[in-house]
Design a protein around this motif. Structure first.
Motif, PDB file in Angstrom:
ATOM      1  N   PHE A   1       1.249   2.228   5.740  1.00 47.96           N
ATOM      2  CA  PHE A   1      -0.134   1.675   5.931  1.00 47.96           C
ATOM      3  C   PHE A   1      -0.727   2.694   4.705  1.00 47.96           C
ATOM      4  CE2 PHE A   1       0.883   5.115   9.431  1.00 47.96           C
ATOM      5  CZ  PHE A   1      -0.511   6.036   8.503  1.00 47.96           C
TER       6      PHE A   1
ATOM      7  N   GLU B   1      -3.401   0.509  11.646  1.00 42.19           N
ATOM      8  CA  GLU B   1      -2.987   0.983  10.603  1.00 42.19           C
ATOM      9  C   GLU B   1      -2.683  -0.238   9.834  1.00 42.19           C
ATOM     10  OE1 GLU B   1       1.753   1.440  11.068  1.00 42.19           O
ATOM     11  OE2 GLU B   1       1.238   2.848  12.246  1.00 42.19           O
TER      12      GLU B   1
ATOM     13  N   THR C   1      -9.135   6.521   6.976  1.00 42.49           N
ATOM     14  CA  THR C   1      -8.758   6.311   5.843  1.00 42.49           C
ATOM     15  C   THR C   1      -8.570   6.930   4.845  1.00 42.49           C
ATOM     16  OG1 THR C   1      -9.370   3.542   6.277  1.00 42.49           O
ATOM     17  CG2 THR C   1      -8.017   4.546   3.611  1.00 42.49           C
TER      18      THR C   1
ATOM     19  N   SER D   1      -2.145   2.579   1.325  1.00 41.33           N
ATOM     20  CA  SER D   1      -2.379   2.014  -0.071  1.00 41.33           C
ATOM     21  C   SER D   1      -1.833   2.963  -1.027  1.00 41.33           C
ATOM     22  CB  SER D   1      -3.561   0.823   0.050  1.00 41.33           C
ATOM     23  OG  SER D   1      -4.590   1.229  -0.427  1.00 41.33           O
TER      24      SER D   1
ATOM     25  N   ARG E   1      -4.203   0.209   5.633  1.00 40.95           N
ATOM     26  CA  ARG E   1      -3.730  -0.124   4.636  1.00 40.95           C
ATOM     27  C   ARG E   1      -4.478  -1.134   4.207  1.00 40.95           C
ATOM     28  NH1 ARG E   1      -0.209  -3.492   6.873  1.00 40.95           N
ATOM     29  NH2 ARG E   1      -1.754  -5.167   6.671  1.00 40.95           N
TER      30      ARG E   1
END
Length: 165
Positions: free
Chosen positions: A136, A35, A116, A138, A39
């Motif tokens: 997590f 995670e 991601t 962004s 992030r």
């Protein structure tokens, strides 16, 4: 949801098992590390384009048998986290490692780019539906995803792009 086929789907499914989705808190150190990596990873179009080209080559059957065999071994490993798989590529998958590097990526980029992208895509969909974003995800990657949806779809990696295979 993102539409990524073949090898990438297998790796993402395995990696998602470690991340365990937006609703569940990470329980193990490996899940927490995955995670944190998601992030902290910064998505860029060059990274995504390199991954998309490699994925297209692999799913098109143009990767050699040794690369495919190592990829299948990784896919079959359902217990290792995403970052553990990065280490496996670096240490026990010489053909896959070389192939990834020939495509301008590191094993870490190869695993983190689609992971991601997928988690941000899921989070963006949840945000649209009024859901809470997991810690997590962004904000920078969420904005990147929203700004590049059309490009991602052209590459077959966005919510409306690619084949449904």
């Amino acid at each position: 949801m993102l539409k990524i086929r073949g090898f990438a789907v297998g790796l993402l499914i395995v990696a998602l098992a470690g991340v365990a989705g937006a609703q569940k808190k990470a329980e193990s150190p490996a899940e927490l590390a995955d995670e944190a990596a998601i992030r902290d990873y910064v998505l860029t179009m060059p990274k995504i384009e390199a991954f998309a080209a490699a994925q297209k080559e692999y799913s098109g059957g143009k990767a050699d048998a040794a690369v495919a065999a190592e990829g299948k071994r990784l896919e079959a490993d359902e217990k290792s986290s995403m970052l553990e798989k990065v280490k496996m590529i670096e240490t026990t998958c010489p053909h896959l490692n070389a192939w990834i590097r020939q495509h301008g990526m590191t094993p870490r980029e190869f695993m983190l780019t689609p992971m991601t992208l997928m988690t941000v895509g899921i989070a963006e969909y949840a945000k649209q539906k009024g859901g809470k974003l997991p810690d997590f995800i962004s904000e920078a990657n969420l904005q990147f995803y929203e700004q590049h949806k059309a490009d991602l779809e052209k590459l077959g990696l966005g919510s409306g792009g690619g084949d449904s295979e």
